[in-house]
Design a protein around this motif. Structure first.
Motif, PDB file in Angstrom:
ATOM      1  N   LEU A 312       0.938  -1.295  -0.201  1.00 62.87           N
ATOM      2  CA  LEU A 312       0.117   0.070   0.377  1.00 62.87           C
ATOM      3  C   LEU A 312       0.733   0.919   0.494  1.00 62.87           C
ATOM      4  O   LEU A 312       0.505   1.950  -0.969  1.00 62.87           O
ATOM      5  CB  LEU A 312      -0.634  -0.130   1.384  1.00 62.87           C
ATOM      6  N   ASP A 315       3.093   1.442  -3.027  1.00 62.00           N
ATOM      7  CA  ASP A 315       1.587   2.668  -4.537  1.00 62.00           C
ATOM      8  C   ASP A 315       1.367   3.732  -4.213  1.00 62.00           C
ATOM      9  O   ASP A 315       1.518   4.484  -5.280  1.00 62.00           O
ATOM     10  CB  ASP A 315       0.192   1.559  -4.605  1.00 62.00           C
ATOM     11  N   VAL A 316       1.079   4.202  -3.030  1.00 53.30           N
ATOM     12  CA  VAL A 316       1.138   5.437  -2.495  1.00 53.30           C
ATOM     13  C   VAL A 316       2.649   6.351  -3.014  1.00 53.30           C
ATOM     14  O   VAL A 316       1.924   7.549  -3.995  1.00 53.30           O
ATOM     15  CB  VAL A 316       1.089   5.886  -1.157  1.00 53.30           C
ATOM     16  N   ASP A 318       4.387   5.600  -5.198  1.00 59.07           N
ATOM     17  CA  ASP A 318       4.412   5.379  -7.403  1.00 59.07           C
ATOM     18  C   ASP A 318       3.853   6.758  -7.594  1.00 59.07           C
ATOM     19  O   ASP A 318       4.293   7.291  -8.394  1.00 59.07           O
ATOM     20  CB  ASP A 318       4.428   3.832  -7.044  1.00 59.07           C
ATOM     21  N   LEU A 319       2.775   6.498  -6.462  1.00 57.58           N
ATOM     22  CA  LEU A 319       1.688   7.712  -7.185  1.00 57.58           C
ATOM     23  C   LEU A 319       1.911   9.565  -6.759  1.00 57.58           C
ATOM     24  O   LEU A 319       2.054  10.000  -7.791  1.00 57.58           O
ATOM     25  CB  LEU A 319       0.086   7.256  -6.549  1.00 57.58           C
ATOM     26  N   TYR A 320       2.913   9.271  -6.037  1.00 61.89           N
ATOM     27  CA  TYR A 320       3.570  10.629  -5.738  1.00 61.89           C
ATOM     28  C   TYR A 320       4.827  10.982  -5.866  1.00 61.89           C
ATOM     29  O   TYR A 320       5.370  12.861  -5.687  1.00 61.89           O
ATOM     30  CB  TYR A 320       2.407  10.889  -3.824  1.00 61.89           C
ATOM     31  N   PRO A 322       6.660  11.158  -8.913  1.00 60.64           N
ATOM     32  CA  PRO A 322       6.094  12.712  -9.709  1.00 60.64           C
ATOM     33  C   PRO A 322       6.523  13.797  -8.851  1.00 60.64           C
ATOM     34  O   PRO A 322       7.289  15.670  -9.373  1.00 60.64           O
ATOM     35  CB  PRO A 322       5.639  12.603 -10.901  1.00 60.64           C
ATOM     36  N   ALA A 323       5.214  14.290  -7.940  1.00 60.00           N
ATOM     37  CA  ALA A 323       4.939  15.386  -7.317  1.00 60.00           C
ATOM     38  C   ALA A 323       6.224  15.785  -7.262  1.00 60.00           C
ATOM     39  O   ALA A 323       5.827  16.846  -6.581  1.00 60.00           O
ATOM     40  CB  ALA A 323       3.413  15.118  -6.819  1.00 60.00           C
ATOM     41  N   ALA A 352      -2.127   8.311   2.136  1.00 56.57           N
ATOM     42  CA  ALA A 352      -2.008   8.912   0.979  1.00 56.57           C
ATOM     43  C   ALA A 352      -1.899  10.763   1.368  1.00 56.57           C
ATOM     44  O   ALA A 352      -1.118  11.845   1.200  1.00 56.57           O
ATOM     45  CB  ALA A 352      -2.684   8.809  -0.598  1.00 56.57           C
TER      46      ALA A 352
END
Lengths: 460, 227
Positions: A312, A315-316, A318-320, A322-323, A352
């Motif tokens: 989990l 994944d978070v 991974d999502l964040y 670039p930002a 997140a």
């Protein structure tokens, strides 16, 4: 009226029970006493008969008659009854007017209403009769007036006892129901005042520690709890109204300005886009509020499953990533990972939010570490940044909805991130801890270990 | 051939708003204001997709959905709900809905999802290669190439490009990407998807190349080789 009160009804029932039991006790006393008196009378009469028999045997009928006369004269209680008749039925001695036809000689022990020579009214007499050797007959008895008097005394006492206890019971019942009514009245009155809006009212406590005080204290604690909840709710409503008013006002202003016909189309386009942006912010706030409310209510517990917190977190990240990089923050994962029983969506949302907060409040400060470990006291997720951190006195406050610390007001956000994390933590029975990362903020979610192992060994 | 959409929605304004939007996009639209009429129209056949409100008078959305599925109809259904996405979505999908949208929604989001639902059957066939103009994606070797240029993509970037290319010429919204790639049903407060897309775009669209990934204002993104 009287019986409408529950207390009065109880007292009336109690009174009836007392009366019945008193009657049972008193009547058993009465019958016992009476049989004792009866047997005493019999013994006396039998002893007398033996004495008279002696007189008859020694001195004949004349001696017997004299003995009877002597006894009658010496009878201070005036309850002895005798009748001595000759063979023809003529009275020789005694104080009975006439031989009772219902009791021929040899009847043995009997009780009859007879006329005495010295009294006008008939008397109840217990007596024995028999025929003497010479053919004469003799009746020896006792007037039962003593027993009758005893009966009367006892009945009177019983009546008094019943009467007094009835009066006492009614009085105490009335007093008791007044006391109970008053105490209940206090509670009813308080409840009615609260219903009329005086939320601060409390049931008076007398201080005696009795049942009513205990009830009052419990009710007061309940009222305190409700008041806290209502206050919380009011605070949330107030802050919702306050914090949503600003974006709604801006939304209104942008749309209003876009109606101006004199402005250029590009300007109108820009205004409408800004209005859409504001509307989006309001909607996101509503969604976040709803998620918090649902998590607090425990909605979704039925969807708990075994969640790999490490996956989990990855994944978070991974999502964040670039930002985060754009904000000068490197997201790193550490720890050996852990699994908990939980709601994957809400847990991901919570992680997140923590990562988002770290990126938002600690830009350009290097690393943000997301650690997932399984320790001896349970699984932990820790998000640690090197930003400005949160002062210890503000740490519990920022878990409230819409709370934004002064130094972060200029940055975007609605102040709903941590409250959701807090609600998700509570829903999972996890402990949320805000600590110092020296420098920076370190947020830890500690999940209590499950009471039983997740994978149970199957017995074969 | 005109595509027919059935809207089962009791809120007249929402229904009218969606209807107007869809008609402008060239759909033929029928509406029903309650569950029973909706079920009647749905089982009548001939509709290509159903937009179904979760809460309806007479017969609620889930019951309508179950009845439609029980009748053996495979028509794609998009559920609308005012409830939380996190839990309701799961229940709706279990009952046989193909997609789920939480109110309030933008028309673009709805449109993008309807287009996806209508094309879904063609995607079931196994594809090993996706093409958009001179961009090629090899799903077996998991490699990307633009004309003669080899593009080095990270795992998520590849997934994102694959997602976009499978929906070539159609709008993909940010929430669709979040759901499709991360399985997240919550909205991050920051523009995380935009940053991902801009990273991807830098790798795909070189300086003198035709930009393939376009930003559709207010909705999301679309990959297309058409100028």
């Amino acid at each position: 009226m009287f019986l409408r009160s529950a207390t009065s009804r109880l007292i009336a029932l109690h009174l009836a029970l007392v009366a019945v039991s008193a009657a049972i006790v008193l009547s058993s006393v009465y019958f016992t006493m009476r049989s004792v008196i009866d047997s005493e009378v019999r013994e006396v009469v039998e002893a007398e008969i033996r004495g008279l028999n002696d007189d008859y045997a020694k001195q004949g009928i004349a001696g017997l008659a004299r003995a009877i006369e002597r006894r009658l004269a010496g009878d201070s209680k005036n309850d002895a009854v005798y009748l001595l008749e000759d063979r023809q039925g003529g009275r020789i001695a005694g104080n009975l007017a006439k031989w009772p036809s219902a009791a021929p000689p040899g009847t043995g022990w009997f009780e009859l209403e007879l006329y005495r020579t010295d009294q006008e009214r008939p008397a109840i007499v217990s007596a024995a009769s028999f025929r003497l050797v010479g053919g004469e007959r003799l009746l020896v008895g006792r007037d039962a007036q003593a027993r009758t008097a005893f009966d009367r005394t006892l009945v009177r006492a019983l009546g008094w006892a019943l009467g007094v206890s009835t009066i006492l019971a009614f009085t105490s019942g009335w007093l008791l129901s007044r006391v109970v009514d008053r105490r209940i009245g206090d509670i009813v009155g308080t409840a009615e005042k609260i219903m009329r809006g005086e939320m601060a009212r409390r049931v008076p406590v007398r201080g005696g520690g009795d049942e009513f005080d205990r009830l009052a204290e419990t009710l007061n604690r309940m009222l305190d709890r409700i008041e806290t909840l209502v206050d919380d709710l009011r605070m949330v409503t107030d802050s919702v109204a306050h914090d949503l008013r600003s974006p709604l006002t801006r939304l209104h202003a942008h749309l209003d300005a876009s109606l101006d016909e004199s402005i250029a189309p590009e300007e109108r386009q820009r205004l409408i886009e800004r209005a859409l942006g504001e509307a989006g912010d309001v909607l996101r706030s509503f969604t976040a509020l709803m998620e918090i409310a649902r998590a607090e209510a425990g909605v979704g517990r039925d969807q708990f499953e075994t969640v790999d917190l490490g996956q989990l977190a990855s994944d978070v990240i991974d999502l964040y990533t670039p930002a985060a990089e754009e904000n000068g923050v490197a997201l790193k994962r550490s720890g050996d990972g852990a699994s908990v029983n939980g709601h994957p969506q809400l847990l991901a949302n919570a992680i997140a939010n923590l990562v988002e907060n770290a990126i938002r409040h600690a830009p350009g400060t290097g690393e943000v570490i997301v650690d997932v470990s399984s320790g001896p006291i349970g699984a932990t997720i820790t998000v640690a940044d090197h930003g400005p951190g949160v002062q210890p006195e503000d740490r519990s406050r920022i878990l409230d909805r819409f709370v934004r610390l002064d130094n972060s007001r200029s940055r975007p956000g609605a102040g709903l991130g941590l409250p959701l994390v807090s609600a998700v933590a509570r829903m999972h029975g996890a402990e949320l801890d805000l600590g110092d990362n020296a420098p920076g903020l370190r947020v830890t979610l500690l999940f209590a270990p499950p009471l039983y192992p997740q994978s149970t060994t199957r017995l074969t | 051939m005109t595509r027919r959409i059935l809207i089962i929605e009791d809120d007249a304004e929402t229904a009218a708003y969606v209807r107007k939007g869809l008609e402008e996009c060239g759909f033929s639209v029928e509406t029903a204001a309650n569950g029973r009429d909706g079920l009647f129209l749905a089982t009548d056949g001939g509709v290509d997709a159903i937009i179904l409100d979760r809460m309806l008078p007479e017969l609620d959305g889930l019951s309508v959905l179950k009845a439609v599925r029980a009748a053996g109809m495979t028509v794609p259904v998009l559920m609308l709900t005012a409830m939380s996405a996190v839990d309701e979505r799961v229940r709706g999908l279990h009952a046989g809905a193909d997609d789920y949208l939480v109110k309030p929604f933008s028309f673009d989001e709805l449109h993008a999802r309807i287009e996806t639902l209508l094309r879904r059957p063609h995607e079931t066939r196994e594809e090993t290669r996706l093409v958009c103009g001179d961009l090629e994606l090899d799903l077996l070797t998991r490699s990307a190439r633009r004309a003669s240029r080899e593009i080095d993509l990270q795992h998520r970037e590849f997934q994102m490009l694959e997602y976009l290319m499978r929906r070539k010429g159609r709008v993909v919204t940010r929430t669709m990407l979040l759901e499709g790639l991360w399985d997240y049903r919550f909205d991050p407060q920051t523009n995380v998807i935009d940053v991902h897309i801009s990273h991807l775009r830098k790798k795909i669209d070189g300086t003198n190349e035709l930009p393939l990934i376009r930003t559709i204002r207010g909705s999301g993104y679309m990959i297309s080789a058409d100028a």
